[in-house]
Design an enzyme around this catalytic site. Structure first.
Site, PDB file in Angstrom:
ATOM      1  N   HIS A  43       5.764  -5.653  -1.617  1.00  0.00           N
ATOM      2  CA  HIS A  43       5.057  -6.222  -0.472  1.00  0.00           C
ATOM      3  C   HIS A  43       4.503  -7.614  -0.764  1.00  0.00           C
ATOM      4  CE1 HIS A  43       1.363  -4.414  -2.389  1.00  0.00           C
ATOM      5  NE2 HIS A  43       0.833  -5.519  -1.919  1.00  0.00           N
ATOM      6  N   ASP A  54       7.715   0.281  -4.042  1.00  0.00           N
ATOM      7  CA  ASP A  54       6.970  -0.973  -3.883  1.00  0.00           C
ATOM      8  C   ASP A  54       7.014  -1.814  -5.152  1.00  0.00           C
ATOM      9  OD1 ASP A  54       5.623  -2.872  -2.466  1.00  0.00           O
ATOM     10  OD2 ASP A  54       3.639  -1.984  -2.716  1.00  0.00           O
ATOM     11  N   SER A  56      -2.688  -7.209  -6.254  1.00  0.00           N
ATOM     12  CA  SER A  56      -1.454  -6.449  -6.070  1.00  0.00           C
ATOM     13  C   SER A  56      -0.356  -7.017  -6.953  1.00  0.00           C
ATOM     14  CB  SER A  56      -1.004  -6.497  -4.610  1.00  0.00           C
ATOM     15  OG  SER A  56      -1.826  -5.720  -3.796  1.00  0.00           O
TER      16      SER A  56
END
Length: 462
Positions: A116, A146, A222
């Site tokens: 992402h 992911d 992230s």
């Protein structure tokens, strides 16, 4: 008046005599303050701090901060300027910038990050902790986990973080979350492992197995590193649970064994090779155990066996309770999903089961999970073998494994077998990809399928 005064004097005299007599009879008891045992009350947070100070965080931080990078994702979209461009496409190009973190995992510049973080990127820029910036290229991605792999080129070796074994992490173990958020250079936070094999159902129903930690992780982290006190990579920080969008106590990381397997598959095969046992399963609890007439309340119970799968050939049976995989404890489905996520097709896994109260171990060869998503329909489908098709009385088709959107999930399409799309025969997922690639994206989709009751139906999606 004289009588009153006389009575008052008598009362005073009687009171004086009584008080004097009491004092003469009273035994003196000296009052002393004996010293009490000294109690040392230590706040609970000081205990944790004491333990933390005995762990060398500085060494782990120094080993890792220079290998965690800032990733800038530049995407280009077109903004329609009139009604014609709105319906036909086009418009003024507009650059949008997103960012996150990444982890250098090899001296030649391979970097793990989250899918992402780099999704839909037109350009990728990577900034190291020394503020040097590089242009990165995308090597491959796996939206299911992911995880994405990108690469930068340089004249010399890059600092990198070696992989640790995420299966060895323990509850309560100290860890560091290292990120490079908002291009501030690397930032380190500390915490403990709060839980293992945590399943987050909000990821489009995709079963996952995350490491949960209370180390502070925010949006820009992230794709950053979760490392142990030896400076080894044990996870890729991926998600937080929060009503505000900011860290409030829990964060989640993809285990390093799973992330490592994903990138090795991308480098070797170009996509992720998923190995499965070939079973339908459910978690055990008291209610299920009572219905099944078993004493076990932890483990994974086999609800069905796929014909021709490794589970079928090994002798696993419906009703067996899976307790271990290669000696690793399985208490719930997420434990099993997490362990199998680090395996490949044709790997042999020692499956320990309880059958009729007796424990036994059977070797099972994993088979390849072949799936593809039909994004326009919001579903994922998988190939079926001949035995599975024959059991349903069909000669061709692919099975819907899960819904990809909450809207489609309401129709409960899992288990149906799609035999045709737009009146073209569907034999496998390659046919699905070809048919969907050829259609006009504005045209409706006609889907012919057999439902779980054996009835043929046709839906038209507009």
């Amino acid at each position: 008046m004289k009588q009153t005064m006389r009575l008052l004097l008598v009362a005073l005299l009687a009171g004086t005599i009584t008080l004097g007599g009491y004092k003469m009879l009273e035994k003196e008891t000296p009052i002393s303050f004996a010293p009490q045992p000294t109690s040392h009350y230590i706040p609970t947070n000081l205990t944790a701090i004491g333990e933390a100070l005995s762990t060398d965080f500085t060494e782990a931080a120094e080993k890792t901060v220079h290998a965690v990078v800032h990733v800038k994702n530049i995407t280009v979209s077109r903004q329609p300027t009139n009604i014609y461009e709105y319906f036909q496409g086009g418009g003024q190009p507009r650059a949008m910038i997103g960012s996150g973190s990444g982890v250098i995992i090899s001296p030649d510049g391979y970097i793990i990050t989250n899918n992402h973080v780099i999704a839909n990127a037109a350009n990728l820029e990577v900034t190291l902790n020394n503020n040097r910036t590089y242009t990165a290229k995308l090597v491959g991605t796996d939206p299911g986990t992911d995880i994405a792999l990108i690469k930068i080129e340089g004249d010399g070796d890059f600092p990198f973080i070696p992989f640790g074994d995420s299966n060895d992490v323990r509850l309560g173990e100290w860890v560091l979350a290292v990120g490079n958020p908002f291009n501030l250079t690397s930032t380190v936070t500390a915490g403990i492992i709060s839980a293992k094999a945590r399943d987050l159902n909000q990821f489009d129903g995709n079963p996952q197995s995350f490491i949960q930690t209370d180390a502070a992780v925010n949006r820009g982290n992230s794709g950053g590193a979760l490392v142990n006190t030896r400076g080894e990579l044990i996870g890729i920080n991926t998600a937080i649970t929060s009503e505000t969008g900011s860290y409030v106590g829990y964060s989640f990381a993809v285990p390093s064994n799973n992330a490592r397997k994903v990138i090795e598959d991308i480098l070797e095969y170009g996509n992720v090779q998923r190995g499965i046992l070939g079973i339908q399963v459910g978690n055990l609890n008291t209610e299920v155990a009572n219905k099944m007439g078993v004493d076990e309340t932890q483990g994974v119970i086999i609800g069905g066996i796929e014909k021709g799968s490794g589970a079928d050939k090994s002798g696993l049976k419906q009703g067996d309770i899976i307790k271990k995989l290669d000696g690793v404890q399985v208490n719930k489905f997420a434990d099993m999903a997490g362990y199998l996520g680090s395996k490949r097709p044709n790997d042999v896994v020692e499956v320990t089961i309880i059958r009729n109260g007796t424990e036994k171990t059977l070797p099972v060869t994993l088979v390849k999970l072949e799936t593809t998503s039909i994004d326009d329909l919001g579903i994922e489908v998988k190939n079926l073998n001949k035995a599975e098709l024959k059991e349903r009385g069909l000669s061709n088709g692919v099975m819907v494994t899960r819904a990809l959107t909450p809207e489609i999930a309401r129709y409960k399409l899992e288990g149906i077998i799609i035999t045709q799309l737009n009146d073209e025969t569907v034999n496998n997922i390659e046919d699905v990809k070809s048919i969907m690639a050829q259609r006009n994206y504005r045209s409706p989709i006609k889907m012919t399928f057999m439902d779980t009751q054996g009835q043929m139906n046709t839906f038209i999606f507009r």
